[in-house]
Motif scaffolding. Structure first.
Motif, mmCIF file in Angstrom:
data_model
loop_
_atom_site.group_PDB
_atom_site.id
_atom_site.type_symbol
_atom_site.label_atom_id
_atom_site.label_comp_id
_atom_site.label_asym_id
_atom_site.label_seq_id
_atom_site.Cartn_x
_atom_site.Cartn_y
_atom_site.Cartn_z
ATOM 1 N N GLU A 167 0.862 -1.180 0.000
ATOM 2 C CA GLU A 167 0.000 0.000 0.000
ATOM 3 C C GLU A 167 0.898 1.229 0.000
ATOM 4 O OE1 GLU A 167 -3.285 -0.069 2.997
ATOM 5 O OE2 GLU A 167 -2.255 -1.863 3.732
ATOM 6 N N ASN A 168 0.362 2.336 -0.452
ATOM 7 C CA ASN A 168 1.086 3.603 -0.335
ATOM 8 C C ASN A 168 1.107 4.032 1.133
ATOM 9 O OD1 ASN A 168 1.356 3.650 -3.115
ATOM 10 N ND2 ASN A 168 -0.343 5.083 -3.426
ATOM 11 N N ILE A 169 2.241 4.581 1.555
ATOM 12 C CA ILE A 169 2.363 5.050 2.940
ATOM 13 C C ILE A 169 1.416 6.239 3.151
ATOM 14 C CG2 ILE A 169 4.316 6.556 2.369
ATOM 15 C CD1 ILE A 169 4.101 4.556 5.611
ATOM 16 N N ARG A 170 0.858 6.328 4.345
ATOM 17 C CA ARG A 170 -0.056 7.430 4.662
ATOM 18 C C ARG A 170 0.318 8.136 5.973
ATOM 19 N NH1 ARG A 170 -2.933 2.599 4.145
ATOM 20 N NH2 ARG A 170 -3.406 1.581 6.138
ATOM 21 N N ASN A 186 -6.389 16.947 -3.489
ATOM 22 C CA ASN A 186 -7.402 18.001 -3.343
ATOM 23 C C ASN A 186 -7.727 18.332 -1.890
ATOM 24 O OD1 ASN A 186 -7.800 18.749 -5.989
ATOM 25 N ND2 ASN A 186 -9.495 17.332 -6.334
ATOM 26 N N GLY A 187 -6.825 17.970 -0.975
ATOM 27 C CA GLY A 187 -7.042 18.263 0.438
ATOM 28 C C GLY A 187 -8.125 17.418 1.080
ATOM 29 N N ALA A 188 -8.556 16.333 0.432
ATOM 30 C CA ALA A 188 -9.645 15.496 0.949
ATOM 31 C C ALA A 188 -9.082 14.417 1.875
ATOM 32 C CB ALA A 188 -10.401 14.854 -0.206
ATOM 33 N N PRO A 189 -9.439 14.423 3.160
ATOM 34 C CA PRO A 189 -8.884 13.433 4.103
ATOM 35 C C PRO A 189 -9.180 11.992 3.710
ATOM 36 C CG PRO A 189 -9.969 15.219 5.286
ATOM 37 C CD PRO A 189 -10.316 15.390 3.837
ATOM 38 N N GLU A 190 -10.358 11.757 3.116
ATOM 39 C CA GLU A 190 -10.727 10.384 2.762
ATOM 40 C C GLU A 190 -9.810 9.798 1.683
ATOM 41 O OE1 GLU A 190 -13.536 13.176 0.470
ATOM 42 O OE2 GLU A 190 -12.638 13.046 2.474
ATOM 43 N N TYR A 191 -9.139 10.658 0.959
ATOM 44 C CA TYR A 191 -8.184 10.210 -0.060
ATOM 45 C C TYR A 191 -7.061 9.374 0.553
ATOM 46 C CZ TYR A 191 -4.228 10.631 -3.308
ATOM 47 O OH TYR A 191 -3.159 10.374 -4.108
ATOM 48 N N ALA A 192 -6.600 9.764 1.738
ATOM 49 C CA ALA A 192 -5.419 9.143 2.334
ATOM 50 C C ALA A 192 -5.610 7.655 2.590
ATOM 51 C CB ALA A 192 -5.035 9.853 3.628
ATOM 52 N N LYS A 193 -6.786 7.251 3.045
ATOM 53 C CA LYS A 193 -6.999 5.850 3.381
ATOM 54 C C LYS A 193 -6.884 4.957 2.157
ATOM 55 C CE LYS A 193 -7.913 2.545 6.262
ATOM 56 N NZ LYS A 193 -6.927 2.167 7.301
ATOM 57 N N THR A 194 -7.382 5.452 1.036
ATOM 58 C CA THR A 194 -7.367 4.648 -0.185
ATOM 59 C C THR A 194 -6.058 4.757 -0.948
ATOM 60 O OG1 THR A 194 -9.756 4.948 -0.399
ATOM 61 C CG2 THR A 194 -8.570 4.214 -2.368
ATOM 62 N N PHE A 195 -5.576 5.997 -1.130
ATOM 63 C CA PHE A 195 -4.441 6.229 -2.011
ATOM 64 C C PHE A 195 -3.149 6.594 -1.283
ATOM 65 C CE2 PHE A 195 -8.230 7.187 -4.527
ATOM 66 C CZ PHE A 195 -7.989 6.456 -5.679
ATOM 67 N N GLY A 196 -3.195 6.762 0.034
ATOM 68 C CA GLY A 196 -2.030 7.244 0.753
ATOM 69 C C GLY A 196 -1.888 8.753 0.648
ATOM 70 N N ARG A 197 -0.899 9.294 1.342
ATOM 71 C CA ARG A 197 -0.633 10.725 1.270
ATOM 72 C C ARG A 197 0.345 11.014 0.133
ATOM 73 N NH1 ARG A 197 -2.707 13.520 5.495
ATOM 74 N NH2 ARG A 197 -1.366 15.314 5.061
ATOM 75 N N LEU A 198 0.453 12.277 -0.218
ATOM 76 C CA LEU A 198 1.382 12.733 -1.246
ATOM 77 C C LEU A 198 2.489 13.542 -0.583
ATOM 78 C CD1 LEU A 198 -1.235 13.897 -3.920
ATOM 79 C CD2 LEU A 198 0.058 11.746 -3.899
ATOM 80 N N TYR A 253 4.402 16.670 -5.408
ATOM 81 C CA TYR A 253 3.886 15.770 -4.376
ATOM 82 C C TYR A 253 3.439 14.463 -5.023
ATOM 83 C CZ TYR A 253 4.086 19.625 -1.100
ATOM 84 O OH TYR A 253 4.544 20.646 -0.293
ATOM 85 N N LEU A 254 4.133 13.384 -4.660
ATOM 86 C CA LEU A 254 3.895 12.074 -5.251
ATOM 87 C C LEU A 254 3.588 11.045 -4.170
ATOM 88 C CD1 LEU A 254 6.943 11.890 -7.704
ATOM 89 C CD2 LEU A 254 4.761 13.063 -8.057
ATOM 90 N N SER A 255 3.100 9.896 -4.598
ATOM 91 C CA SER A 255 2.911 8.758 -3.696
ATOM 92 C C SER A 255 4.253 8.176 -3.295
ATOM 93 C CB SER A 255 2.058 7.688 -4.371
ATOM 94 O OG SER A 255 0.783 8.191 -4.731
ATOM 95 N N CYS A 256 4.233 7.361 -2.254
ATOM 96 C CA CYS A 256 5.464 6.751 -1.760
ATOM 97 C C CYS A 256 5.199 5.324 -1.302
ATOM 98 C CB CYS A 256 6.034 7.572 -0.613
ATOM 99 S SG CYS A 256 7.556 6.903 0.119
ATOM 100 N N ARG A 257 6.018 4.403 -1.766
ATOM 101 C CA ARG A 257 6.065 3.039 -1.259
ATOM 102 C C ARG A 257 7.317 2.886 -0.410
ATOM 103 N NH1 ARG A 257 2.403 -1.084 -3.195
ATOM 104 N NH2 ARG A 257 0.636 0.184 -3.853
ATOM 105 N N CYS A 258 7.279 1.975 0.539
ATOM 106 C CA CYS A 258 8.437 1.728 1.383
ATOM 107 C C CYS A 258 8.932 0.294 1.151
ATOM 108 C CB CYS A 258 8.079 1.898 2.855
ATOM 109 S SG CYS A 258 7.438 3.534 3.262
ATOM 110 N N VAL A 259 10.233 0.120 1.155
ATOM 111 C CA VAL A 259 10.848 -1.199 1.023
ATOM 112 C C VAL A 259 11.765 -1.408 2.236
ATOM 113 C CG1 VAL A 259 12.773 -0.387 -0.405
ATOM 114 C CG2 VAL A 259 12.027 -2.773 -0.552
ATOM 115 N N LYS A 260 11.820 -2.622 2.714
ATOM 116 C CA LYS A 260 12.561 -2.913 3.943
ATOM 117 C C LYS A 260 14.054 -3.013 3.674
ATOM 118 C CE LYS A 260 12.224 -6.043 7.915
ATOM 119 N NZ LYS A 260 11.516 -7.255 8.434
#
Length: 206
Positions: free
Chosen positions: A68-71, A81-93, A196-203
């Protein structure tokens, strides 16, 4: 004659299906993946993870990714668009600097080499896009979350997804990975580090 023609076509189709099955088996026999979860100790958010395991010279190589994208709410990061509900689905930017603060301890923004390693599992730069998007067999669920521009506007949701790679190209631009809806290709380019882009994390691995 007609019956013989039908039989010939039937055999050809069966041989073709068998060839596809063998091709898939050959493609997958050198690696596998397993799902897991990770709880971010900073805020208690739970993320799906995926570990890819590849046979290599008699041993194995493992890489564990967020599926998942980090949030995590790094100060200054945004939602579409500043919509909080976006974060749960798409992560933060995140801008480039924020992205490198978003991943929890022991994890990091993927390098271009780690991205390439992932794409190799699914056919390389020109074919892996169709396997990596949401709902497909990779289980990576990479979504078309768009991006934010330095002027505060947002574009591209539902059309393309954009993720940082951890390589600063020069003093004010960095590398990005892009997937586009309906396109099998993976694109690598650079963009100003204040986007501002999405971010994935790798261990981190030993």
């Amino acid at each position: 004659m007609k019956i013989r023609h039908i039989l010939f076509l039937s055999i050809a189709v069966l041989m073709g299906l068998d060839s596809i099955a063998q091709s898939r088996e050959a493609k997958n026999k050198h690696f596998s993946h397993k799902m897991g979860t990770y709880t971010d100790p900073r805020d208690g958010e739970v993320y799906k993870t995926i570990t890819f395991i590849r046979e290599h010279h008699g041993g194995t190589i493992e890489r564990t990714w967020f599926a998942e994208n980090i949030r995590f709410n790094v100060p200054g990061s945004k939602t579409y668009n500043g919509a909080p509900e976006y974060a749960k689905t798409f992560g933060r930017l995140y801008n480039y600097e924020q992205a490198n603060l978003a991943c929890p301890e022991g994890w990091h923004v993927p390098t271009i080499h780690e991205w390439k390693h992932l794409f190799h599992f699914f056919g390389g730069w020109h074919h892996s896009g169709k396997y990596l998007i949401e709902g497909k067999e990779s289980d990576m669920d990479m979504m078309f979350g768009g991006f934010g521009q330095p002027d505060g506007s947002f574009k591209g949701i539902g059309v393309h997804g954009n993720w940082w790679d951890n390589e600063l190209k020069d003093s004010n631009s960095a590398g990005i990975i892009t997937l586009k809806k309906g396109d099998e290709n993976i694109y690598h380019s650079k963009v100003g580090d204040r986007h501002y882009l999405s971010c994935r994390c790798v261990k981190f691995h030993n």
